[in-house]
Design a protein around this motif. Structure first.
Motif, short mmCIF file in Angstrom:
data_model
loop_
_atom_site.label_atom_id
_atom_site.label_comp_id
_atom_site.label_asym_id
_atom_site.label_seq_id
_atom_site.Cartn_x
_atom_site.Cartn_y
_atom_site.Cartn_z
N SER A 62 0.82 -1.21 0.00
CA SER A 62 0.00 0.00 0.00
C SER A 62 0.85 1.26 0.00
O SER A 62 1.95 1.29 0.58
CB SER A 62 -0.91 0.00 1.24
OG SER A 62 -1.57 1.24 1.39
N GLY A 76 -0.40 8.06 -6.88
CA GLY A 76 -0.94 7.30 -7.99
C GLY A 76 0.01 6.31 -8.64
O GLY A 76 -0.30 5.78 -9.71
N TRP A 77 1.16 6.06 -8.01
CA TRP A 77 2.08 5.09 -8.60
C TRP A 77 1.51 3.68 -8.50
O TRP A 77 0.68 3.39 -7.63
CB TRP A 77 3.44 5.17 -7.92
CG TRP A 77 4.18 6.45 -8.20
CD1 TRP A 77 3.71 7.57 -8.82
CD2 TRP A 77 5.54 6.72 -7.86
NE1 TRP A 77 4.68 8.53 -8.89
CE2 TRP A 77 5.82 8.04 -8.30
CE3 TRP A 77 6.54 6.00 -7.23
CZ2 TRP A 77 7.07 8.63 -8.13
CZ3 TRP A 77 7.78 6.60 -7.04
CH2 TRP A 77 8.04 7.90 -7.50
N LYS A 78 1.98 2.77 -9.35
CA LYS A 78 1.42 1.42 -9.45
C LYS A 78 2.08 0.47 -8.45
O LYS A 78 3.30 0.25 -8.50
CB LYS A 78 1.60 0.89 -10.86
CG LYS A 78 0.99 -0.49 -11.07
CD LYS A 78 1.21 -0.99 -12.50
CE LYS A 78 0.61 -2.38 -12.69
NZ LYS A 78 0.88 -2.90 -14.06
N VAL A 79 1.29 -0.10 -7.56
CA VAL A 79 1.76 -1.12 -6.61
C VAL A 79 1.42 -2.48 -7.19
O VAL A 79 0.26 -2.77 -7.51
CB VAL A 79 1.09 -0.94 -5.24
CG1 VAL A 79 1.55 -2.06 -4.28
CG2 VAL A 79 1.42 0.43 -4.65
N HIS A 80 2.45 -3.35 -7.32
CA HIS A 80 2.23 -4.67 -7.91
C HIS A 80 3.37 -5.59 -7.49
O HIS A 80 4.53 -5.16 -7.38
CB HIS A 80 2.17 -4.59 -9.44
CG HIS A 80 3.44 -4.05 -10.06
ND1 HIS A 80 4.39 -4.85 -10.63
CD2 HIS A 80 3.91 -2.78 -10.17
CE1 HIS A 80 5.39 -4.12 -11.09
NE2 HIS A 80 5.13 -2.84 -10.81
N ASP A 81 3.05 -6.84 -7.24
CA ASP A 81 4.07 -7.86 -6.96
C ASP A 81 5.03 -7.46 -5.85
O ASP A 81 6.22 -7.78 -5.88
CB ASP A 81 4.86 -8.19 -8.22
CG ASP A 81 3.96 -8.60 -9.39
OD1 ASP A 81 3.05 -9.40 -9.16
OD2 ASP A 81 4.17 -8.07 -10.50
N VAL A 84 6.60 -0.98 -5.99
CA VAL A 84 5.87 0.15 -6.54
C VAL A 84 6.69 0.73 -7.68
O VAL A 84 7.92 0.88 -7.57
CB VAL A 84 5.58 1.22 -5.47
CG1 VAL A 84 6.86 1.75 -4.83
CG2 VAL A 84 4.75 2.37 -6.06
N THR A 85 6.03 1.00 -8.81
CA THR A 85 6.71 1.50 -10.00
C THR A 85 6.29 2.93 -10.28
O THR A 85 5.11 3.28 -10.15
CB THR A 85 6.37 0.61 -11.22
OG1 THR A 85 6.83 -0.72 -10.96
CG2 THR A 85 7.06 1.12 -12.48
N ASP A 87 5.02 6.22 -11.83
CA ASP A 87 4.06 6.62 -12.86
C ASP A 87 4.31 8.09 -13.16
O ASP A 87 3.97 8.97 -12.36
CB ASP A 87 2.63 6.40 -12.37
CG ASP A 87 1.60 6.71 -13.44
OD1 ASP A 87 1.93 7.40 -14.43
OD2 ASP A 87 0.45 6.25 -13.31
N THR A 90 1.49 10.89 -13.04
CA THR A 90 0.96 11.41 -11.78
C THR A 90 1.98 12.24 -11.01
O THR A 90 1.63 12.88 -10.02
CB THR A 90 0.46 10.26 -10.88
OG1 THR A 90 1.57 9.41 -10.55
CG2 THR A 90 -0.60 9.43 -11.60
N SER A 248 11.53 1.05 -10.22
CA SER A 248 10.66 0.53 -9.17
C SER A 248 11.36 0.62 -7.82
O SER A 248 12.60 0.68 -7.74
CB SER A 248 10.28 -0.92 -9.45
OG SER A 248 9.56 -1.04 -10.67
#
Length: 258
Positions: A62, A76-81, A84-85, A87, A90, A248
């Motif tokens: 989160s 607004g960055w992308k959280v995945h796996d 966080v990468t 963006d 944003t 990331s």
């Protein structure tokens, strides 16, 4: 009765004091300190895991503790796996919590298939104190510096536009890299003048690259660094405007020191 003169008494007192001093020098307890007792901090269970007194800024799940730097909206960055990468659409993100001096740990990764050269190669940064809505603050550069030539006070682990790293400790693109930072915030007098400057110590992948480096002010892309008074500030991660693939982050935590 034998009467002792003042000089005799003084000499006797000195002899006693000397004996006490000699005894103290022979007593290991004379140099033992028992108070105050340092508080207990439990180290992380694994290498680079946060210790018990750390504030976890990103745990892989989160960005609740972060916000957009430009307007304080949700980050607004992308959280995945578990990571966080960046963006770039944003913009920069910063912590909601504000800090003075601290110990900071973060891990970052340049894409394995990174393209570009110089400053346009995985460019980002961590601002140790974000003092305004723009890019004002004190920046440690993040970018691909593995066999990628650029100006030395702009390569990875530099204090951007101020101090080149002592060595280049960059790993190959695609490998995770670590920053361990000790940030000593500047202190300002009531009239805004600098009482004590800012200092930073940085380990890049376990290698000392900034050794209590004194800063001459905040980071500016054009012009000399200069100080602007502040009391405490967020920590900011940069979404740089170059066209290379975004980087990331993972495992970000901080230990406030004051």
């Amino acid at each position: 009765m034998t009467r002792r003169t003042a000089p005799t008494i003084a000499l006797a007192a000195l002899a006693i004091a000397g004996t006490s001093y000699a005894a103290a020098q022979d007593d290991p307890k004379a140099t033992e300190q028992w108070e105050p007792v340092p508080k207990v901090v439990t180290p992380g269970a694994k290498e680079n895991a946060p210790p018990s007194d750390a504030v976890v800024l990103f745990d892989g799940h989160s960005l609740a503790g972060w916000e957009a730097s430009k307007d304080h909206s949700p980050a607004g960055w992308k959280v995945h796996d578990g990571i966080v990468t960046v963006d770039k659409t944003t913009g920069n993100i910063q912590t909601k919590q504000r800090f003075k001096s601290y110990q900071l740990h973060l891990e970052w990764q340049i894409p394995k298939d990174i393209t570009g050269e110089g400053q346009g190669r995985g460019n980002s940064g961590v601002f140790l104190a974000s003092t305004g809505p723009g890019d004002e603050g004190y920046e440690i550069q993040i970018m691909d510096s593995f066999e990628n030539k650029t100006y030395v006070n702009g390569q990875a682990a530099s204090v951007y536009k101020q101090a080149a790293p002592l060595v280049n400790a960059a790993r190959h693109p695609g490998e995770w890299q670590t920053y361990d930072i000790i940030w000593t915030a500047p202190v300002f007098a009531a009239d805004g003048t600098v009482k004590t400057p800012a200092y930073v110590t940085l380990f890049h992948n376990g290698v000392l690259v900034q050794n209590h480096t004194e800063l001459t002010g905040e980071t500016f892309y054009i012009g000399k660094p200069k100080y602007k008074p502040y009391t405490d500030a967020p920590i900011k991660l940069q979404a740089h405007g170059d066209h290379s693939q975004p980087i990331s982050f993972r495992n970000i935590w901080v230990r406030p020191l004051g």
